[in-house]
Design a protein around this motif. Structure first.
Motif, PDB file in Angstrom:
ATOM      1  N   UNK A 163       0.834  -1.206   0.000  1.00 58.37           N
ATOM      2  CA  UNK A 163       0.000   0.000   0.000  1.00 58.37           C
ATOM      3  C   UNK A 163       0.868   1.256   0.000  1.00 58.37           C
ATOM      4  N   UNK A 164       1.895   1.284   0.857  1.00 52.01           N
ATOM      5  CA  UNK A 164       2.763   2.460   0.918  1.00 52.01           C
ATOM      6  C   UNK A 164       3.483   2.713  -0.397  1.00 52.01           C
ATOM      7  N   UNK A 193      13.639  14.361   2.153  1.00 54.04           N
ATOM      8  CA  UNK A 193      13.422  13.022   1.613  1.00 54.04           C
ATOM      9  C   UNK A 193      14.735  12.252   1.524  1.00 54.04           C
ATOM     10  N   UNK A 194      15.778  12.923   1.072  1.00 58.34           N
ATOM     11  CA  UNK A 194      17.083  12.262   0.994  1.00 58.34           C
ATOM     12  C   UNK A 194      17.577  11.838   2.368  1.00 58.34           C
ATOM     13  N   UNK A 195      17.476  12.742   3.335  1.00 61.07           N
ATOM     14  CA  UNK A 195      17.931  12.418   4.684  1.00 61.07           C
ATOM     15  C   UNK A 195      17.105  11.284   5.295  1.00 61.07           C
ATOM     16  N   UNK A 196      15.782  11.337   5.075  1.00 63.31           N
ATOM     17  CA  UNK A 196      14.925  10.297   5.617  1.00 63.31           C
ATOM     18  C   UNK A 196      15.250   8.930   5.045  1.00 63.31           C
ATOM     19  N   UNK A 233      11.982  -2.046   2.840  1.00 63.40           N
ATOM     20  CA  UNK A 233      11.002  -1.990   1.763  1.00 63.40           C
ATOM     21  C   UNK A 233       9.676  -1.418   2.217  1.00 63.40           C
ATOM     22  N   UNK A 234       9.412  -1.481   3.514  1.00 66.14           N
ATOM     23  CA  UNK A 234       8.160  -0.957   4.053  1.00 66.14           C
ATOM     24  C   UNK A 234       8.285   0.511   4.429  1.00 66.14           C
ATOM     25  N   UNK A 235       9.436   0.891   4.980  1.00 70.05           N
ATOM     26  CA  UNK A 235       9.600   2.254   5.497  1.00 70.05           C
ATOM     27  C   UNK A 235       9.900   3.269   4.406  1.00 70.05           C
ATOM     28  N   UNK A 269       8.405   7.158   4.344  1.00 67.63           N
ATOM     29  CA  UNK A 269       9.286   8.311   4.524  1.00 67.63           C
ATOM     30  C   UNK A 269       8.972   9.367   3.472  1.00 67.63           C
ATOM     31  N   UNK A 270       8.820   8.920   2.233  1.00 64.55           N
ATOM     32  CA  UNK A 270       8.506   9.860   1.144  1.00 64.55           C
ATOM     33  C   UNK A 270       7.136  10.501   1.356  1.00 64.55           C
TER      34      UNK A 270
END
Length: 362
Positions: free
Chosen positions: A48-49, A255-258, A313-315, A319-320
């Motif tokens: 879903x994410x 986004x890059x940092x996350x 793969x989930x996070x 994050x985005x």
């Protein structure tokens, strides 16, 4: 990547070693230490994410305001697609093994399913790391060398780079078919991955490439941060600070940092562990006499490292999604307050940071 089932502490193995390495008992005897609802929920959350992330990327890519960062959006979309494919190809296998009530060797006597699972784990583990590095390099070039970037970088060039990344990941994962390394069943018998015993060079190559990708991502992001801070300070005193540029730069930076933090936290333990075992030319701690109580703790630590990697793969998509709206707005308010204070605008005023944030948000 979803090796989330495990044997309860007092369970004993009913089955002997399979053709691919570590032996495992029956899935029913593994008990309910980790419910099948956990990997199922993780798979659904990841799918879903990633689907939502790809939808938002597609909308931003078609929008006029997204033209100046279309290459970055292509990388984000490719990262979400890669993560979703990894979830769809590996999680159902793990869930099926858990629900079948049979050991892996009974379901996969030829070992082909184990090879496919190990191949998928390798491809969809390495490609996100390489794509994250490509994103960091792309943003560093866009911020630090804008003229070169404008004349040389294009969405078509980004697409070619992403295709090269996927091709490299597939080529590396196919090395066991050429006899360079092999995949084997891993404890507790619900997943397969690179062998660190018979394929130590292969495992070392995977771990080294992964760690190199993390290092490149960190170095490029630090260079991007330094350039953004310098440019923001230069524009702070101007009448037109460039709100559109500031919004795009801040959103991209967050986004890059996350993604970098998620990648490092999720992958560093597994990559370091693999590199150490490959360097020492020894198998994993759960190979062979994994039933010994004194080895169980090390087995669980290794399994925890793999579980952290599977969380990536989930996070990644979340994050985005999160850093697009809520956190971005708060970060911009705080950055605006800090930049004004550092520009000596509030040197003679006793105003707190929270009051400044509320004033700039009004």
């Amino acid at each position: 990547m979803s090796p989330w089932q495990q044997r309860p502490p007092n369970a004993s193995a009913a089955g002997g070693p399979g053709p691919r390495g570590n032996g495992t008992g029956r899935a029913a005897e593994r008990g309910s230490a980790v419910s099948v609802a956990i990997p199922l929920t993780m798979m659904l959350t990841g799918v879903v994410g990633n689907a939502l992330a790809m939808l938002l990327v597609s909308r931003s890519y078609r929008a006029k305001g997204g033209r100046r960062k279309r290459s970055f959006l292509l990388c984000i979309g490719s990262l979400a697609l890669t993560d979703m494919l990894g979830q769809l190809l590996t999680s159902p296998i793990v869930i099926s093994v858990y629900l079948s009530g049979r050991p892996w060797a009974a379901m996969d006597p030829s070992g082909r399913l184990c090879d496919f699972f190990g191949f998928s784990m390798t491809v969809f583990g390495l490609c996100p790391l390489l794509i994250a590095s490509a994103m960091a390099v792309e943003r560093a070039l866009a911020i630090r060398a804008p003229h070169w970037y404008a004349s040389h970088m294009s969405p078509r060039a980004t697409e070619r780079g992403l295709l090269a990344i996927w091709a490299a990941g597939v080529a590396l994962a196919l090395l066991p078919l050429a006899g360079l390394g092999r995949y084997e069943l891993q404890w507790p018998g619900t997943w397969c991955f690179i062998s660190t015993a018979g394929g130590s060079a292969f495992a070392a190559a995977f771990a080294a490439l992964g760690l190199l990708s993390l290092a490149v991502t960190g170095a490029c992001n630090l260079a991007t941060i330094e350039a953004l801070v310098s440019r923001c300070r230069a524009k702070a005193g101007g009448a037109q600070p460039g709100s559109r540029w500031g919004r795009i730069a801040t959103e991209t930076l967050l986004q890059l940092l996350g993604i970098m933090c998620v990648l490092s936290a999720c992958w560093s333990p597994l990559l370091v562990t693999m590199l150490r075992m490959a360097w020492e030319h020894r198998a994993g701690p759960c190979r062979g006499e994994w039933r010994r109580w004194e080895l169980r703790r090390e087995c669980h630590l290794s399994l925890t490292a793999v579980r952290l990697a599977s969380l990536n793969q989930i996070l990644d998509p979340w994050v985005y999604l999160l850093l697009r709206k809520i956190l971005l707005r708060r970060f911009r308010q705080a950055a605006s307050a800090v930049s004004k204070c550092s520009n000596a605008e509030c040197g003679d005023r006793s105003i707190t940071l929270s009051e400044e944030i509320r004033r700039t948000a009004a």
